[in-house]
Design a protein around this motif. Sequence first.
Motif, PDB file in Angstrom:
ATOM      1  N   PHE A 118       0.834  -1.202   0.000  1.00 11.18           N
ATOM      2  CA  PHE A 118       0.000   0.000   0.000  1.00 11.18           C
ATOM      3  C   PHE A 118       0.873   1.258   0.000  1.00 11.18           C
ATOM      4  O   PHE A 118       0.690   2.162  -0.820  1.00 11.18           O
ATOM      5  CB  PHE A 118      -0.920  -0.015   1.231  1.00 11.18           C
ATOM      6  CG  PHE A 118      -1.831   1.164   1.329  1.00 11.18           C
ATOM      7  CD1 PHE A 118      -3.108   1.102   0.796  1.00 11.18           C
ATOM      8  CD2 PHE A 118      -1.436   2.339   1.959  1.00 11.18           C
ATOM      9  CE1 PHE A 118      -3.969   2.193   0.885  1.00 11.18           C
ATOM     10  CE2 PHE A 118      -2.276   3.425   2.056  1.00 11.18           C
ATOM     11  CZ  PHE A 118      -3.548   3.354   1.509  1.00 11.18           C
ATOM     12  N   SER A 121       2.695   1.852  -3.233  1.00 12.80           N
ATOM     13  CA  SER A 121       1.790   2.366  -4.259  1.00 12.80           C
ATOM     14  C   SER A 121       1.590   3.874  -4.098  1.00 12.80           C
ATOM     15  O   SER A 121       1.642   4.624  -5.077  1.00 12.80           O
ATOM     16  CB  SER A 121       0.444   1.636  -4.192  1.00 12.80           C
ATOM     17  OG  SER A 121      -0.430   2.083  -5.193  1.00 12.80           O
ATOM     18  N   VAL A 128      -3.327   5.377  -4.066  1.00 10.04           N
ATOM     19  CA  VAL A 128      -3.277   3.930  -4.222  1.00 10.04           C
ATOM     20  C   VAL A 128      -3.719   3.533  -5.620  1.00 10.04           C
ATOM     21  O   VAL A 128      -4.758   3.975  -6.097  1.00 10.04           O
ATOM     22  CB  VAL A 128      -4.180   3.232  -3.179  1.00 10.04           C
ATOM     23  CG1 VAL A 128      -4.193   1.737  -3.400  1.00 10.04           C
ATOM     24  CG2 VAL A 128      -3.717   3.544  -1.782  1.00 10.04           C
ATOM     25  N   GLU A 130      -4.957   0.436  -7.082  1.00 11.58           N
ATOM     26  CA  GLU A 130      -5.461  -0.811  -6.511  1.00 11.58           C
ATOM     27  C   GLU A 130      -4.951  -2.058  -7.231  1.00 11.58           C
ATOM     28  O   GLU A 130      -4.560  -3.039  -6.593  1.00 11.58           O
ATOM     29  CB  GLU A 130      -6.998  -0.818  -6.492  1.00 11.58           C
ATOM     30  CG  GLU A 130      -7.614   0.167  -5.528  1.00 11.58           C
ATOM     31  CD  GLU A 130      -7.870   1.538  -6.132  1.00 11.58           C
ATOM     32  OE1 GLU A 130      -7.430   1.792  -7.281  1.00 11.58           O
ATOM     33  OE2 GLU A 130      -8.486   2.369  -5.451  1.00 11.58           O
ATOM     34  N   LEU A 133      -1.393  -2.557  -6.360  1.00 10.38           N
ATOM     35  CA  LEU A 133      -1.310  -2.967  -4.967  1.00 10.38           C
ATOM     36  C   LEU A 133      -1.582  -4.458  -4.833  1.00 10.38           C
ATOM     37  O   LEU A 133      -0.809  -5.196  -4.214  1.00 10.38           O
ATOM     38  CB  LEU A 133      -2.318  -2.171  -4.124  1.00 10.38           C
ATOM     39  CG  LEU A 133      -2.643  -2.691  -2.728  1.00 10.38           C
ATOM     40  CD1 LEU A 133      -1.451  -2.565  -1.810  1.00 10.38           C
ATOM     41  CD2 LEU A 133      -3.829  -1.941  -2.160  1.00 10.38           C
ATOM     42  N   TYR A 137       1.031  -7.369  -3.799  1.00  4.69           N
ATOM     43  CA  TYR A 137       0.720  -8.175  -2.620  1.00  4.69           C
ATOM     44  C   TYR A 137       0.712  -9.660  -2.966  1.00  4.69           C
ATOM     45  O   TYR A 137       1.311 -10.478  -2.269  1.00  4.69           O
ATOM     46  CB  TYR A 137      -0.629  -7.748  -2.033  1.00  4.69           C
ATOM     47  CG  TYR A 137      -1.102  -8.635  -0.916  1.00  4.69           C
ATOM     48  CD1 TYR A 137      -0.508  -8.557   0.339  1.00  4.69           C
ATOM     49  CD2 TYR A 137      -2.128  -9.546  -1.107  1.00  4.69           C
ATOM     50  CE1 TYR A 137      -0.937  -9.387   1.373  1.00  4.69           C
ATOM     51  CE2 TYR A 137      -2.555 -10.367  -0.083  1.00  4.69           C
ATOM     52  CZ  TYR A 137      -1.965 -10.282   1.157  1.00  4.69           C
ATOM     53  OH  TYR A 137      -2.383 -11.087   2.165  1.00  4.69           O
TER      54      TYR A 137
END
Length: 187
Positions: A118, A121, A128, A130, A133, A137
Amino acid sequence: MNVINMKESYDAEFVRAVERESGQNVSLCYQCGNCTAGCPYTEFYDLPVSRIMRGLQAGQRDALLSCRSLWLCATCESCTTRCPNNIDVATIMDVLRHMARKAGKAPEPAVKTFCDAFLDSVRRHGRVFEMGLMTRYMARTGRFLSDVDLSLKVLPKRKLAMRPHDIVGKESIARIYERYDRKEGKQ
């Protein structure tokens, strides 16, 4: 039975550091338990919030920085709202989590990995991204198929951008990260 020898384990500098960084006086906590009673995640914690506060008063640095609860806290501020002594317990939890990170303790590695992705990013785009991210992850945790069912619902609705959109004023965000890096000695 666990018995704590306070003469050996009390870390006064730790207590002072938490109070300094949080701006809170932890000795005001009289263990009423309202913080724990209001916490929506108590059932998942290894230490309930009131025990974290008591451990802090007792200067139990290692036990607190190693607990899972710090990483599971959603910072919803129910604990802070319910405190009769107006202690900002959520801020204390944040300070403890940052101290645990600095000490290299993360008993919930997936949560730490998500936080890191997060922040990366935001550092890159000023906000962010997404899709980036989640990609980062999943790559770091190996959890490639864990949310496939959700992506099948979200992607057709075009709720996730495939490319990042940088914000106006991205440079201001970059300066925040630069100041943090300087303070932490990372530059």
